[in-house]
Design an enzyme around this catalytic site. Structure first.
Site, PDB file in Angstrom:
ATOM      1  N   GLU A  23       7.587  40.307  -4.103  1.00 51.44           N
ATOM      2  CA  GLU A  23       9.050  40.405  -4.019  1.00 51.44           C
ATOM      3  C   GLU A  23       9.439  41.874  -4.124  1.00 51.44           C
ATOM      4  O   GLU A  23       9.043  42.554  -5.074  1.00 51.44           O
ATOM      5  CB  GLU A  23       9.678  39.615  -5.167  1.00 51.44           C
ATOM      6  N   THR A  25      16.766  40.091  -6.083  1.00 51.76           N
ATOM      7  CA  THR A  25      18.086  40.565  -6.499  1.00 51.76           C
ATOM      8  C   THR A  25      19.074  40.461  -5.333  1.00 51.76           C
ATOM      9  O   THR A  25      19.823  41.378  -5.044  1.00 51.76           O
ATOM     10  CB  THR A  25      18.021  42.008  -7.065  1.00 51.76           C
ATOM     11  N   LYS A  61      14.279  29.626  -9.932  1.00 51.94           N
ATOM     12  CA  LYS A  61      13.780  30.666 -10.829  1.00 51.94           C
ATOM     13  C   LYS A  61      14.503  30.523 -12.166  1.00 51.94           C
ATOM     14  O   LYS A  61      15.725  30.605 -12.217  1.00 51.94           O
ATOM     15  CB  LYS A  61      14.063  32.047 -10.209  1.00 51.94           C
TER      16      LYS A  61
END
Length: 214
Positions: free
Chosen positions: A40, A69, A129
């Site tokens: 990521e 993000t 998540k």
């Protein structure tokens, strides 16, 4: 390649936050050598879209590259067009989930409470998540009591000492940030070698636990 199966099989998502775009391919290469297959790149890193594009091209078919993000659908779309195959967020934004799914990428929004986790999943998240996971592995176990059908990926607080506990609690994967990739370090041969060793330790920790459970 089935994207979701790939993430679930390899389990570890290495989070690269704040690295210079010029260093990201070397970091990805060191992680890959250590057995990491999901990376990521957070969008609050310098030239993050360019870094995603570079890694996606360089490691096509070998590493799944995701964007982290991601706070809104427009950013998700831009990341996917740059080559991101999964989209992670610290929060639940329903429009971001919809955009991600529309473009055929894997949606991994961040949630914490049972209500947020269920909402994210009902709105199309492939994996949720759990962030921050610094509360500990018992929380994952507790959530899985009433919500056993929702795949959970704890992130924020997972390290080599506790990853086995999170796995035993039923997590399907793990987001690993600065305890694996410390982007404050100078990217040189010594650091990259250390990174490969540490990546291998994480991979071995996860897969040895898997064998115990078979």
């Amino acid at each position: 390649m089935n994207l979701l199966s790939h993430i679930l099989e390899h389990k570890i998502v290495a989070i690269v936050r704040g690295a210079e775009s010029k260093d990201v391919v070397q970091i990805a290469s060191a992680l890959h050598e250590g057995g990491i297959k999901n990376i990521e790149i957070t969008l609050n890193s310098p030239n993050a879209l360019e870094a995603i594009e570079k890694v996606a091209k360089e490691f096509k078919g070998e590493i799944l590259v995701g964007a982290g993000t991601v706070l809104d659908p427009e950013t998700a779309r831009a990341a996917i067009l740059a080559g991101a195959q999964f989209i992670l967020a610290p929060t639940v934004n329903i429009e971001t989930i919809k955009m991600t799914k529309r473009y055929g990428a894997i949606s991994i929004p961040g949630a914490f409470s049972p209500t947020e986790i269920l909402t994210a999943y009902e709105k199309g998240a492939d994996i949720v998540k759990v962030f921050p996971a610094s509360i500990g592995a018992q929380y994952i176990k507790d959530i899985r009591g009433p919500l056993p059908h929702i795949p959970l990926l704890p992130t924020g607080g997972v390290n080599l000492d506790n990853i086995g506990e999170f796995q035993a609690a039923g997590a399907v994967g793990f987001g690993i940030g600065s305890s694996l990739v410390n982007t404050k370090r100078e990217v040189n041969a010594s650091y990259l070698k250390e990174l490969t060793i540490k990546a291998r330790q994480y991979v071995e920790a996860v897969h040895s636990k898997q064998k115990e459970n078979v």
